[in-house]
Motif scaffolding. Structure first.
Motif, PDB file in Angstrom:
ATOM      1  N   LEU A  36     -60.138  90.669 113.702  1.00  0.00           N
ATOM      2  CA  LEU A  36     -59.109  91.131 112.659  1.00  0.00           C
ATOM      3  C   LEU A  36     -59.630  91.446 111.522  1.00  0.00           C
ATOM      4  CD1 LEU A  36     -55.966  91.613 111.789  1.00  0.00           C
ATOM      5  CD2 LEU A  36     -55.905  88.774 112.002  1.00  0.00           C
ATOM      6  N   SER A  37     -59.329  92.576 110.848  1.00  0.00           N
ATOM      7  CA  SER A  37     -60.041  92.772 108.788  1.00  0.00           C
ATOM      8  C   SER A  37     -58.710  92.181 108.654  1.00  0.00           C
ATOM      9  CB  SER A  37     -60.803  93.646 109.563  1.00  0.00           C
ATOM     10  OG  SER A  37     -60.943  93.862 107.901  1.00  0.00           O
ATOM     11  N   ILE A  38     -58.987  90.959 107.612  1.00  0.00           N
ATOM     12  CA  ILE A  38     -58.298  91.182 106.708  1.00  0.00           C
ATOM     13  C   ILE A  38     -58.372  91.277 104.954  1.00  0.00           C
ATOM     14  CG2 ILE A  38     -56.315  89.135 105.590  1.00  0.00           C
ATOM     15  CD1 ILE A  38     -55.192  89.996 107.810  1.00  0.00           C
ATOM     16  N   GLY A  39     -58.233  92.736 104.193  1.00  0.00           N
ATOM     17  CA  GLY A  39     -58.637  92.540 103.272  1.00  0.00           C
ATOM     18  C   GLY A  39     -57.072  93.847 102.655  1.00  0.00           C
ATOM     19  N   SER A  40     -57.890  95.233 101.500  1.00  0.00           N
ATOM     20  CA  SER A  40     -57.301  95.899 101.178  1.00  0.00           C
ATOM     21  C   SER A  40     -56.370  96.912 102.523  1.00  0.00           C
ATOM     22  CB  SER A  40     -58.481  96.671 100.663  1.00  0.00           C
ATOM     23  OG  SER A  40     -58.891  97.693 101.229  1.00  0.00           O
ATOM     24  N   GLU A  41     -57.177  96.296 103.366  1.00  0.00           N
ATOM     25  CA  GLU A  41     -56.184  97.200 105.094  1.00  0.00           C
ATOM     26  C   GLU A  41     -56.171  95.551 106.372  1.00  0.00           C
ATOM     27  OE1 GLU A  41     -56.485 101.775 105.185  1.00  0.00           O
ATOM     28  OE2 GLU A  41     -58.423 100.511 105.358  1.00  0.00           O
ATOM     29  N   ASN A  42     -55.444  95.688 106.586  1.00  0.00           N
ATOM     30  CA  ASN A  42     -55.385  94.746 107.942  1.00  0.00           C
ATOM     31  C   ASN A  42     -55.411  95.689 109.253  1.00  0.00           C
ATOM     32  OD1 ASN A  42     -54.851  93.018 105.624  1.00  0.00           O
ATOM     33  ND2 ASN A  42     -53.096  92.554 105.837  1.00  0.00           N
ATOM     34  N   ILE A  43     -56.181  95.387 109.659  1.00  0.00           N
ATOM     35  CA  ILE A  43     -57.251  96.045 110.677  1.00  0.00           C
ATOM     36  C   ILE A  43     -56.581  95.527 111.851  1.00  0.00           C
ATOM     37  CG2 ILE A  43     -58.395  97.091 111.880  1.00  0.00           C
ATOM     38  CD1 ILE A  43     -58.755  98.936 108.874  1.00  0.00           C
ATOM     39  N   ARG A  44     -56.090  95.356 113.013  1.00  0.00           N
ATOM     40  CA  ARG A  44     -57.103  94.714 114.720  1.00  0.00           C
ATOM     41  C   ARG A  44     -58.000  96.064 115.087  1.00  0.00           C
ATOM     42  NH1 ARG A  44     -58.230  91.623 117.833  1.00  0.00           N
ATOM     43  NH2 ARG A  44     -56.272  90.585 119.248  1.00  0.00           N
ATOM     44  N   TYR A  45     -58.608  95.253 115.279  1.00  0.00           N
ATOM     45  CA  TYR A  45     -60.281  96.582 116.178  1.00  0.00           C
ATOM     46  C   TYR A  45     -59.860  95.767 116.761  1.00  0.00           C
ATOM     47  CZ  TYR A  45     -62.383  98.736 112.124  1.00  0.00           C
ATOM     48  OH  TYR A  45     -62.288  99.211 110.742  1.00  0.00           O
TER      49      TYR A  45
ATOM     50  N   SER B 292     -68.588  98.254 118.981  1.00  0.00           N
ATOM     51  CA  SER B 292     -69.414  97.892 119.615  1.00  0.00           C
ATOM     52  C   SER B 292     -69.824  96.725 117.585  1.00  0.00           C
ATOM     53  CB  SER B 292     -70.668  97.795 119.596  1.00  0.00           C
ATOM     54  OG  SER B 292     -71.592  98.660 118.179  1.00  0.00           O
ATOM     55  N   PHE B 293     -70.539  95.927 117.706  1.00  0.00           N
ATOM     56  CA  PHE B 293     -70.702  95.687 115.785  1.00  0.00           C
ATOM     57  C   PHE B 293     -70.696  96.486 115.329  1.00  0.00           C
ATOM     58  CE2 PHE B 293     -70.078  90.804 117.086  1.00  0.00           C
ATOM     59  CZ  PHE B 293     -68.827  90.808 117.313  1.00  0.00           C
ATOM     60  N   ARG B 294     -71.798  97.438 115.688  1.00  0.00           N
ATOM     61  CA  ARG B 294     -71.640  98.478 114.592  1.00  0.00           C
ATOM     62  C   ARG B 294     -71.121  99.109 113.446  1.00  0.00           C
ATOM     63  NH1 ARG B 294     -76.637 101.171 113.949  1.00  0.00           N
ATOM     64  NH2 ARG B 294     -75.759 102.376 113.129  1.00  0.00           N
ATOM     65  N   VAL B 295     -69.237  98.972 113.917  1.00  0.00           N
ATOM     66  CA  VAL B 295     -68.336  99.387 112.942  1.00  0.00           C
ATOM     67  C   VAL B 295     -68.655  98.252 111.423  1.00  0.00           C
ATOM     68  CG1 VAL B 295     -67.236  96.791 113.320  1.00  0.00           C
ATOM     69  CG2 VAL B 295     -66.165  99.569 112.804  1.00  0.00           C
ATOM     70  N   PHE B 296     -68.804  97.242 111.398  1.00  0.00           N
ATOM     71  CA  PHE B 296     -69.814  96.871 110.016  1.00  0.00           C
ATOM     72  C   PHE B 296     -70.607  97.470 109.261  1.00  0.00           C
ATOM     73  CE2 PHE B 296     -68.156  92.884 112.978  1.00  0.00           C
ATOM     74  CZ  PHE B 296     -67.487  92.498 111.801  1.00  0.00           C
ATOM     75  N   LYS B 297     -71.639  98.033 109.806  1.00  0.00           N
ATOM     76  CA  LYS B 297     -72.326  99.604 109.734  1.00  0.00           C
ATOM     77  C   LYS B 297     -71.957 100.629 109.646  1.00  0.00           C
ATOM     78  CE  LYS B 297     -77.194  96.822 111.185  1.00  0.00           C
ATOM     79  NZ  LYS B 297     -78.324  97.250 111.697  1.00  0.00           N
TER      80      LYS B 297
END
Length: 391
Positions: free
Chosen positions: A49-58, A79-84
């Motif tokens: 779960l990403s919490i910031g300017s947008e809240n997104i559940r991957y 994969s974790f490549r989403v961070f890059k």
């Protein structure tokens, strides 16, 4: 399979609002813990779960189902490549992670993928927020407590001399599973797994303290699984200690009872009576604003008066300095009733209090554990099976 909605849209919005306020000093936070993700997104699927300017559940699989079950924005991650690929462009300066549970390698990967932002541990804030239970959460935990109560009824009807600990545990576990228990309990402690939903211990098996985070562990079934029920058979004169967890929609209740088979050793009788006295104190001293340190010391003073300090919550050097822990989506939540816990107890927290005693002569132990809802001026016991039971 249908997955009925558990909580209202309004309750989830309140949770997200509290979370955003708590993390407002960070550019973005990434939440991976299963209990934390579920609490804010209402789904237990793998991802983050990403919490910031947008809240997104991957989610890595079955996006259609996830989009049916949560109001959050749901996106796919292979994969974790989403961070890059996505978050590197954001260039956050300060990010939040659950450093109490995330592997160091994962933390390193995220940090390097995002051009080395400052990392802040958000685990304590997340656990503090989740420790206060809503009315609906309390209702679910009362249902979990009913599960454990009924499992002891099953145990009382089948305990007999010659039955092994593991045989008894299997029958209790069978009842729990048929009643809707998922078969496992979420634990936050690093690299710790529950080997049974019913920890059954007798005699020297109760005395053998092999580890874990509780005052008793059991012998287990071998060198790798060195805790939980063993093949030891119940004997006349045994104290049969059973520690069970009920789980309903992820929410846990924790309860322990001791069943005496035949005559009770006088030391055991005194210790069991002392367990009852300790639990009778709890609604008077565990209230909103009370101190974990004061609760612990008041209980310890009572134990000292009865000359059983060296047998309380372990024995000798193996004694533990705590008497209870929060429960909820995880078995080991805040608060912890120990001298080192700094925050005051708060109304809405749900706490398992578990006085237990261990002896060398005769080898064994006993205890009682109940789950309590903290209120403003008292505490409500939601586990209700009788304290004293003889077979």
């Amino acid at each position: 399979m249908d997955y009925p909605q558990i909580f209202s849209k309004e309750e989830y919005e309140k949770r997200i609002n509290k979370l955003e306020t708590a993390l407002s000093d960070l550019d973005i936070s990434f939440i991976f813990g299963r209990a934390d993700m579920f609490y804010y997104s209402s789904i237990g699927q793998d991802g983050f779960l990403s919490i910031g300017s947008e809240n997104i559940r991957y989610i890595n699989r079955n996006l259609e189902l996830a989009r049916e079950l949560t109001k959050l924005d749901v996106r796919h991650m292979s994969s974790f490549r989403v961070f890059k690929d996505i978050y590197r462009e954001v260039e956050p300066k300060k990010i939040g992670l659950e450093l109490d549970i995330l592997p160091y390698k994962t933390v390193q990967y995220i940090q390097s993928s995002l051009k080395n932002p400052e990392i802040v541990d958000i685990s304590t804030k997340l656990r503090q927020i989740r420790s206060i239970k809503s009315e609906k959460e309390q209702e679910l935990m009362k249902s979990a407590a009913k599960q454990t109560d009924e499992s002891f009824e099953v145990a009382q009807n089948i305990i007999k001399v010659g039955m092994s600990e593991i045989e008894l545990a299997v029958e209790i576990d069978k009842f729990l599973r048929n009643d809707g228990h998922p078969g496992w309990v979420q634990i936050r402690k690093f690299d710790h797994n529950y080997t049974s939903n019913a920890y059954v211990m007798t005699g020297e098996s109760t005395r053998q303290l092999n580890g874990g985070f509780g005052p008793v562990s059991g012998q287990g079934l071998g060198r790798y699984h060195m805790n939980g029920p063993s093949h030891r058979k119940i004997k006349y004169g045994d104290a049969v200690l059973i520690d069970t967890t009920g789980v309903v929609e992820g929410y846990t209740a924790d309860e322990t009872r001791t069943f005496f088979v035949g005559n009770i050793d006088p030391k055991y009788a005194l210790a069991h009576e002392l367990c009852e006295q300790i639990l009778e104190l709890i609604p008077k001293i565990m209230i909103d604003g009370s101190s974990a340190n004061e609760i612990y010391n008041e209980v310890l003073d009572l134990v000292k008066l009865n000359n059983l300090k060296n047998n309380f919550m372990g024995i000798g050097a193996d004694r533990l300095k705590f008497i209870g822990h929060g429960v909820g989506l995880e078995l080991d939540e805040f608060p912890i009733i120990t001298p080192g816990y700094k925050d005051n107890i708060k109304a809405g927290q749900i706490v398992a209090i578990e006085p237990k005693f261990i002896f060398d002569d005769p080898k064994g132990g006993l205890g009682i554990e109940d789950t309590w809802i903290v209120n403003n001026n008292s505490a409500e016991k939601i586990t209700k099976y009788p304290w004293t039971t003889r077979i």
